[in-house]
Design a protein around this motif. Sequence first.
Motif, PDB file in Angstrom:
ATOM      1  N   GLY A 156     -12.672  29.243 -61.793  1.00  0.00           N
ATOM      2  CA  GLY A 156     -12.497  28.017 -61.757  1.00  0.00           C
ATOM      3  C   GLY A 156     -12.966  26.877 -61.895  1.00  0.00           C
ATOM      4  N   LEU A 157     -14.371  26.681 -61.649  1.00  0.00           N
ATOM      5  CA  LEU A 157     -15.077  25.439 -61.432  1.00  0.00           C
ATOM      6  C   LEU A 157     -14.955  24.671 -62.740  1.00  0.00           C
ATOM      7  N   ASP A 158     -14.969  25.394 -63.796  1.00  0.00           N
ATOM      8  CA  ASP A 158     -14.860  24.555 -65.318  1.00  0.00           C
ATOM      9  C   ASP A 158     -13.458  23.892 -65.459  1.00  0.00           C
ATOM     10  N   ARG A 159     -12.433  24.217 -64.716  1.00  0.00           N
ATOM     11  CA  ARG A 159     -11.138  23.739 -65.061  1.00  0.00           C
ATOM     12  C   ARG A 159     -10.449  23.925 -63.531  1.00  0.00           C
ATOM     13  N   PRO A 160     -10.828  22.772 -62.929  1.00  0.00           N
ATOM     14  CA  PRO A 160     -10.237  22.593 -61.479  1.00  0.00           C
ATOM     15  C   PRO A 160      -8.592  22.437 -61.453  1.00  0.00           C
ATOM     16  N   GLY A 161      -7.792  21.933 -62.397  1.00  0.00           N
ATOM     17  CA  GLY A 161      -6.404  22.013 -62.346  1.00  0.00           C
ATOM     18  C   GLY A 161      -5.768  21.371 -61.241  1.00  0.00           C
ATOM     19  N   TRP A 162      -5.862  20.190 -61.092  1.00  0.00           N
ATOM     20  CA  TRP A 162      -5.774  19.268 -59.841  1.00  0.00           C
ATOM     21  C   TRP A 162      -4.070  19.694 -59.462  1.00  0.00           C
ATOM     22  N   SER A 163      -3.696  19.677 -58.296  1.00  0.00           N
ATOM     23  CA  SER A 163      -2.572  19.439 -57.853  1.00  0.00           C
ATOM     24  C   SER A 163      -2.478  18.919 -56.420  1.00  0.00           C
ATOM     25  N   VAL A 164      -1.417  18.642 -55.721  1.00  0.00           N
ATOM     26  CA  VAL A 164      -1.334  17.832 -54.400  1.00  0.00           C
ATOM     27  C   VAL A 164      -0.853  18.896 -53.452  1.00  0.00           C
ATOM     28  N   PHE A 165      -1.441  18.897 -52.418  1.00  0.00           N
ATOM     29  CA  PHE A 165      -0.888  19.809 -51.257  1.00  0.00           C
ATOM     30  C   PHE A 165      -0.338  18.977 -50.421  1.00  0.00           C
ATOM     31  N   ALA A 166       0.764  19.373 -49.752  1.00  0.00           N
ATOM     32  CA  ALA A 166       1.656  18.346 -48.922  1.00  0.00           C
ATOM     33  C   ALA A 166       1.995  19.204 -47.690  1.00  0.00           C
ATOM     34  N   ASP A 167       2.071  18.949 -46.403  1.00  0.00           N
ATOM     35  CA  ASP A 167       2.723  19.714 -45.474  1.00  0.00           C
ATOM     36  C   ASP A 167       3.806  18.866 -44.625  1.00  0.00           C
ATOM     37  N   ARG A 168       4.573  19.645 -43.912  1.00  0.00           N
ATOM     38  CA  ARG A 168       5.463  18.861 -43.004  1.00  0.00           C
ATOM     39  C   ARG A 168       4.870  17.924 -41.764  1.00  0.00           C
ATOM     40  N   ALA A 169       3.776  17.876 -41.500  1.00  0.00           N
ATOM     41  CA  ALA A 169       3.326  16.777 -40.781  1.00  0.00           C
ATOM     42  C   ALA A 169       2.784  15.576 -41.614  1.00  0.00           C
ATOM     43  N   GLY A 170       2.938  15.725 -42.658  1.00  0.00           N
ATOM     44  CA  GLY A 170       2.684  14.368 -43.755  1.00  0.00           C
ATOM     45  C   GLY A 170       1.280  14.324 -44.654  1.00  0.00           C
TER      46      GLY A 170
END
Length: 170
Positions: A28-42
Amino acid sequence: MRLGIIAAVACTVAFAGTPALSQERTAGLDRPGWSVFADRAGTRVDYPAGIFTEEVGPARRGEGVELRSADGRARLMVYVEPNQENFTPERFVRTNLKVSARDIDYRRITDRFFAVSGVNQGEIFYSRCNFPGRAAGPMHCIYVAYPQSEERAWDDIVTRISLSLRVSRN
């Protein structure tokens, strides 16, 4: 340019037993496919979901999650750690750093965060913890480990992960 931080300072030991490195590149290094991680602690952080496709389980420190690449060559932890001792970033690093100073290639400490990075057994590790309440309240942290042979390919990825780490105000 290598960034570094070891908010998860003790994680260097926790990630021992990494698969043998070859001349291959991390999945996957050539196609990182960014997303956002979020948790309950903010905690919120941009992460390359195209690389870190497998959830290993809970983080080895604090409350959070550990992810890895499909081939097991790279790992990411996102976690929140209590700060019952009211450590400042400087005092936390001074008290908890479990890695020899000669193994640290990068170290940055401010009144709001610390970041450390270095090499251990053929892997680069990068750790950062933000202290949104300074010495009061929990630390919001990331820990990344990847093959040293891929340093240049990871530089921009680790920079984006690190600079995006934040705490949303609920």
